[in-house]
Design a protein around this motif. Structure first.
Motif, PDB file in Angstrom:
ATOM      1  N   UNK A 109       0.849  -1.203   0.000  1.00 38.33           N
ATOM      2  CA  UNK A 109       0.000   0.000   0.000  1.00 38.33           C
ATOM      3  C   UNK A 109       0.885   1.253   0.000  1.00 38.33           C
ATOM      4  N   UNK A 110       1.853   1.253   0.917  1.00 32.08           N
ATOM      5  CA  UNK A 110       2.748   2.413   1.044  1.00 32.08           C
ATOM      6  C   UNK A 110       3.573   2.579  -0.236  1.00 32.08           C
ATOM      7  N   UNK A 111       4.067   1.489  -0.767  1.00 30.26           N
ATOM      8  CA  UNK A 111       4.886   1.553  -1.985  1.00 30.26           C
ATOM      9  C   UNK A 111       4.079   2.133  -3.138  1.00 30.26           C
ATOM     10  N   UNK A 112       2.836   1.661  -3.309  1.00 34.28           N
ATOM     11  CA  UNK A 112       1.986   2.157  -4.400  1.00 34.28           C
ATOM     12  C   UNK A 112       1.668   3.640  -4.222  1.00 34.28           C
ATOM     13  N   UNK A 113       1.369   4.029  -2.995  1.00 35.94           N
ATOM     14  CA  UNK A 113       0.959   5.410  -2.730  1.00 35.94           C
ATOM     15  C   UNK A 113       2.118   6.401  -2.824  1.00 35.94           C
ATOM     16  N   UNK A 114       3.355   5.933  -2.630  1.00 33.59           N
ATOM     17  CA  UNK A 114       4.501   6.843  -2.621  1.00 33.59           C
ATOM     18  C   UNK A 114       5.447   6.676  -3.809  1.00 33.59           C
ATOM     19  N   UNK A 164      12.001  -0.132  -6.307  1.00 28.96           N
ATOM     20  CA  UNK A 164      11.734   0.978  -5.388  1.00 28.96           C
ATOM     21  C   UNK A 164      12.716   1.100  -4.223  1.00 28.96           C
ATOM     22  N   UNK A 165      13.510   0.053  -3.968  1.00 27.70           N
ATOM     23  CA  UNK A 165      14.509   0.085  -2.891  1.00 27.70           C
ATOM     24  C   UNK A 165      13.912   0.325  -1.509  1.00 27.70           C
ATOM     25  N   UNK A 166      12.686  -0.159  -1.293  1.00 28.10           N
ATOM     26  CA  UNK A 166      12.066  -0.060   0.033  1.00 28.10           C
ATOM     27  C   UNK A 166      12.552  -1.227   0.886  1.00 28.10           C
TER      28      UNK A 166
END
Length: 397
Positions: A171-176, A196-198
């Motif tokens: 969710x966070x990856x998609x939103x940011x 994304x390197x998260x």
């Protein structure tokens, strides 16, 4: 005379050869057709899921009590949904209350199709177990075996299934991190996770952390291994064999809205129901986005637990608590939450975009409670307990 006999014999020989050729050709054709139709699918067609119900006389008292409960929660708590209760594999109670469409004042009915939210995860887990039974995958395989560029090494399929993978929240990856206007699909999200390197939360197996990301990765593995969409795989391998005719996977912006498909609502200023709009996370499938009716969900429960879909060995794995690398139990199997304290149950709840859902099997009472709702109802857990109490006190079979 001898010449006539020879001629007749020759004709008979030609006819015999022709008949033999036709027979062989016909047999060959039948063999080809049989190969194209899986034997397993044929056997399922011969033994359909039969929905049995207790008689009105047997359920009179419990129906009266549950009808009153539905009316009360509709009026006091804005419940607009459907309930199905079964005991011993037979339906005790099935009903719905409230609106499907508030603007047009269309009431809910037995064909109303609800989004299952996180109750969808058990279908993803079953898809994985089907592939495992067919020796297409192993639960000990890592994600990297199927997606070499997956940045979180060492995560096994089993880690994903019981939420011990430690992956970041998609969710966070998609939103940011997502830069396009159109919501990402599973394929696009897998690529985004790679680029994304998260950072992940912890190394796989160290602890339990409920994660939607796990189940979108699992659905992506299903697609990669089967060579078909997650939607098509569930349709061919689960919904059709179990005669779940009102069930499907829906991906926002990629699939068309179907007849009787509900949308989620929220209550505004205590009286007005507003539709909840879809978001950047709504094209993803596997963690959510299975749509079904109460009756189809009951068929799923029946089919799964009578081994029409998976073997007992696979079911035992799905219903067993997971473990961390330190030997600590986690309260989750494969797609199901496991409660072994007090009233033993196997269950899952879901909440997404106005849909509140629950599927619970109370093991000691052989009782199934299904609750599907679409106006942001917030008390599925307590409602389950109240339904169970009413059935226990008012239904003696």
């Amino acid at each position: 005379m001898k010449e006539n006999i020879k001629k007749i014999s020759a004709v008979l020989l030609v006819i015999s050869c022709a008949l033999l050729l036709i027979t062989n050709s016909s047999s060959s054709k039948n063999v080809d057709e049989g190969t194209a139709t899986p034997i397993k699918a044929e056997s399922k067609e011969e033994s359909p899921i039969l929905i049995e119900r207790y008689s009105e006389k047997e359920t009179k008292d419990v129906r009266h009590k549950l009808d009153l409960l539905l009316k009360r929660i509709n009026k006091r708590h804005d419940f607009h949904g459907a309930i199905l209760v079964a005991k011993g594999g037979k339906i005790v109670y099935q009903n719905e209350i409230g609106y499907a469409d508030f603007k047009n004042k269309i009431l809910l009915n037995k064909k109303s199709v609800f989004q299952l939210a996180s109750v969808s995860k058990q279908f993803t887990a079953a898809a994985i177990m089907l592939l495992s039974e067919r020796n297409k995958i192993k639960l000990t395989d890592t994600v990297n075996a199927y997606f070499p560029g997956f940045p979180y090494e060492g995560v096994t399929i089993e880690n994903l299934l019981n939420h011990t993978a430690g992956l970041p929240k998609y969710f966070w990856v998609a939103e940011h991190k997502w830069q396009q206007n159109k919501a990402p699909t599973n394929t696009e999200m897998m690529a985004l996770l790679e680029s994304s390197n998260v950072q992940r939360f912890y190394k796989p197996g160290r602890k339990f952390d409920y994660s939607n990301t796990n189940y979108i990765v699992l659905a992506s593995i299903v697609e990669k291994v089967s060579g078909t969409s997650f939607s098509s795989f569930l349709k061919s391998n689960i919904f059709e064999p179990l005669q779940m005719k009102q069930s499907y996977v829906y991906s926002f912006e990629n699939d068309s809205i179907k007849e009787n498909q509900l949308v989620g609502y929220r209550l505004y200023r205590g009286w007005r129901h507003l539709k909840i709009r879809s978001t950047v996370n709504d094209a993803i499938v596997g963690d959510k986005n299975v749509y079904t009716t109460t009756e189809d969900l009951f068929k799923w429960t029946l089919g799964l637990n009578t081994e029409k879909l998976l073997t007992k060995k696979s079911l035992d794995l799905m219903y067993a608590k997971g473990e961390t690398v330190y030997g600590r139990e986690v309260p989750y199997g494969f797609g199901f939450r496991i409660n072994s304290n007090g009233q033993k149950s196997i269950y899952h709840h879901g909440k997404w975009n106005g849909f509140s859902t629950g599927l619970t099997r109370y093991l000691e009472d052989d009782l199934v409670v299904i609750v599907l709702e679409h106006t942001s109802y917030n008390a599925i857990k307590s409602l389950n307990k109240e339904i169970k109490k009413i059935v226990t006190e008012n239904f003696g079979i």
